[in-house]
Design an enzyme around this catalytic site. Structure first.
Site, PDB file in Angstrom:
ATOM      1  N   HIS A 160      -5.221   3.217  -6.554  1.00 31.77           N
ATOM      2  CA  HIS A 160      -6.343   2.923  -5.657  1.00 31.77           C
ATOM      3  C   HIS A 160      -7.681   2.816  -6.397  1.00 31.77           C
ATOM      4  O   HIS A 160      -8.555   2.061  -5.988  1.00 31.77           O
ATOM      5  CB  HIS A 160      -6.432   3.930  -4.512  1.00 31.77           C
ATOM      6  CG  HIS A 160      -5.607   3.527  -3.324  1.00 31.77           C
ATOM      7  ND1 HIS A 160      -4.244   3.680  -3.294  1.00 31.77           N
ATOM      8  CD2 HIS A 160      -5.937   2.929  -2.147  1.00 31.77           C
ATOM      9  CE1 HIS A 160      -3.771   3.214  -2.142  1.00 31.77           C
ATOM     10  NE2 HIS A 160      -4.782   2.752  -1.422  1.00 31.77           N
ATOM     11  N   HIS A 182      -5.725  -5.674   0.769  1.00 33.43           N
ATOM     12  CA  HIS A 182      -5.835  -4.348   0.154  1.00 33.43           C
ATOM     13  C   HIS A 182      -4.512  -3.945  -0.523  1.00 33.43           C
ATOM     14  O   HIS A 182      -4.475  -3.616  -1.700  1.00 33.43           O
ATOM     15  CB  HIS A 182      -6.232  -3.334   1.237  1.00 33.43           C
ATOM     16  CG  HIS A 182      -6.128  -1.901   0.807  1.00 33.43           C
ATOM     17  ND1 HIS A 182      -7.130  -1.258   0.115  1.00 33.43           N
ATOM     18  CD2 HIS A 182      -5.129  -0.992   0.956  1.00 33.43           C
ATOM     19  CE1 HIS A 182      -6.752  -0.011  -0.128  1.00 33.43           C
ATOM     20  NE2 HIS A 182      -5.543   0.176   0.357  1.00 33.43           N
ATOM     21  N   ASP A 219       0.847  -1.202   0.000  1.00 39.87           N
ATOM     22  CA  ASP A 219       0.000   0.000   0.000  1.00 39.87           C
ATOM     23  C   ASP A 219       0.882   1.252   0.000  1.00 39.87           C
ATOM     24  O   ASP A 219       0.616   2.216  -0.717  1.00 39.87           O
ATOM     25  CB  ASP A 219      -0.902  -0.040   1.248  1.00 39.87           C
ATOM     26  CG  ASP A 219      -2.092   0.906   1.151  1.00 39.87           C
ATOM     27  OD1 ASP A 219      -2.534   1.205   0.027  1.00 39.87           O
ATOM     28  OD2 ASP A 219      -2.574   1.334   2.212  1.00 39.87           O
ATOM     29  N   HIS A 238      -7.670  -0.612  -7.626  1.00 41.83           N
ATOM     30  CA  HIS A 238      -7.961  -1.474  -6.479  1.00 41.83           C
ATOM     31  C   HIS A 238      -9.460  -1.527  -6.209  1.00 41.83           C
ATOM     32  O   HIS A 238     -10.041  -2.592  -6.005  1.00 41.83           O
ATOM     33  CB  HIS A 238      -7.236  -0.991  -5.227  1.00 41.83           C
ATOM     34  CG  HIS A 238      -7.836  -1.549  -3.967  1.00 41.83           C
ATOM     35  ND1 HIS A 238      -8.918  -0.953  -3.338  1.00 41.83           N
ATOM     36  CD2 HIS A 238      -7.562  -2.666  -3.276  1.00 41.83           C
ATOM     37  CE1 HIS A 238      -9.269  -1.703  -2.305  1.00 41.83           C
ATOM     38  NE2 HIS A 238      -8.463  -2.732  -2.232  1.00 41.83           N
TER      39      HIS A 238
HETATM   40 ZN   LIG Z   1      -4.492   2.034   0.459  1.00 41.56          ZN
END
Ligand SMILES: [Zn+2]
Length: 367
Positions: A257, A274, A174, A260
């Site tokens: 993101h 994540h 991340d 994602h």
């Molecule tokens: Zn994140």
């Protein structure tokens, strides 16, 4: 408000050290004398034993409640009711990102201060003024923007280093995207996570985050594999929890993101973390923005070095179905998502092609 207003926002306090659970009341006592503590199941018993002693010694009240695995509006409302009926005046979240986001959301709705205690360093959740809410089927529901960041974030390096390496490494994943997303958003003069313009300090912290994990990430991962905390682990935790969270909030997110979020619609990826999915989003972003070859190779080398999933197959994808990934690309470009922070206009067709190219590139570099 003028659209040229820039920001940097952060928790009031960020504390890094060992054995903070036993001293929990030290960090809640300025905010209230009755704590409602939302805990992940695995740490519920330990937290109520170790931390409740610090509350008792201070003459404060505490109650410990279990987080029910998914952050949905119902779960947030369930804790709000419990907070109200208990009369608590400070909320604590102890656990993974979803537990912390639940604590932040409940504290926001109940107008109470919140103390955040991550047990895994896997996401940006601890420091940000944001809760990511999901539907009961695990798909992305919405971002809940909060008016302020948590009052205190406690990063207990002993607990974080004792968590499974996979979570620690997912946090590195991340954090790996933070700089690239902040850079894209800065180039675009897009909107950061508090809907203001990206500040120089946000971009600077994001760059420091990237440099720190490139320098210490591998050593830290090896220490965590062995269940110990070292200075490299501490530096990496500062990067994955603080620099990444504050850097992303002030610097802004972009394609990584957004992709994602689109990927949450693929059922066979539901077991991916994540940060693991964000890494694939980052590869796709680097393809989309035509990043220099050396930069892509540095990122791919690092992904392999720390053992993050590189290809979609590594992420758990059973089979690549065009229709499914066209939908991911569509969702990634949804109005209000952070794809709009890319310096150039990006269409779902661009994203789909970049996804295919990023996966092929990942497969090429895999060996
Ligand atoms: Zn994140």
């Amino acid at each position: 408000m003028s659209k040229s207003v820039k920001s940097i926002t952060s928790p009031k306090k960020f504390i890094v050290g060992q054995h903070l659970l036993k001293e929990l009341c030290t960090y809640t006592k300025t905010y209230g004398d009755h704590a409602y503590v939302i805990c992940d199941e695995f740490i519920l018993e330990r937290a109520s034993q170790e931390a409740s002693q610090s509350f008792e010694e201070a003459g404060h009240k505490s109650e410990f409640a279990k987080f029910n695995l998914e952050i949905t509006q119902e779960e947030i409302d369930r804790h709000r009711e419990a907070v109200r009926s208990s009369g608590a005046n400070v909320i604590v979240g102890i656990g993974g990102g979803k537990t912390l986001d639940t604590a932040k959301a409940a504290a926001y709705y109940e107008h109470l201060p919140v103390v955040i205690f991550p047990t895994i360093a896997s996401t940006d959740a601890p420091c940000t003024a944001l809760s990511v809410i999901y539907n009961t089927d695990g798909s992305f529901d919405r971002y809940l923007f909060l008016p302020s960041n948590p009052d205190v974030v406690l990063a207990d390096t002993a607990i974080l280093a004792a968590a499974p390496t996979r979570f620690f490494v997912a946090g590195i994943g991340d954090a790996l995207a933070t700089y690239f997303e902040a850079r894209a958003c800065y180039r675009k003069n897009g909107d950061n996570l508090v809907n203001l313009k990206p500040s120089l300090s946000g971009l600077g912290l994001a760059k420091m985050c990237y440099d720190t994990i490139l320098e210490y990430g591998l050593q830290a991962k090896i220490a965590v594999d062995n269940g110990v905390s070292t200075p490299a682990v501490e530096n990496t935790i500062e990067a994955t929890i603080y620099l990444s969270g504050v850097g992303a909030e002030a610097g802004g997110l972009a394609a990584a993101h957004a992709i994602h979020n689109g990927m949450t619609a693929v059922p066979s990826l539901h077991h991916a973390q994540h940060g693991e999915k964000v890494v694939f989003g980052l590869l796709t972003q680097l393809v989309l923005e035509d990043a220099p070859k050396e930069e892509i190779e540095t990122v791919i080398h690092f992904i392999k070095e720390v053992g993050l999933p590189l290809t979609l197959k590594d992420l758990g994808l059973d089979e690549f179905r065009e229709e499914e990934w066209r939908k991911v690309a569509e969702l990634a470009c949804a109005e209000g998502d952070t794809m709009g922070n890319m310096p150039h206009p990006v269409t779902p067709a661009d994203v789909y092609q970049a996804i295919v190219a990023a996966n092929a590139l990942a497969e090429y570099y895999q060996d």
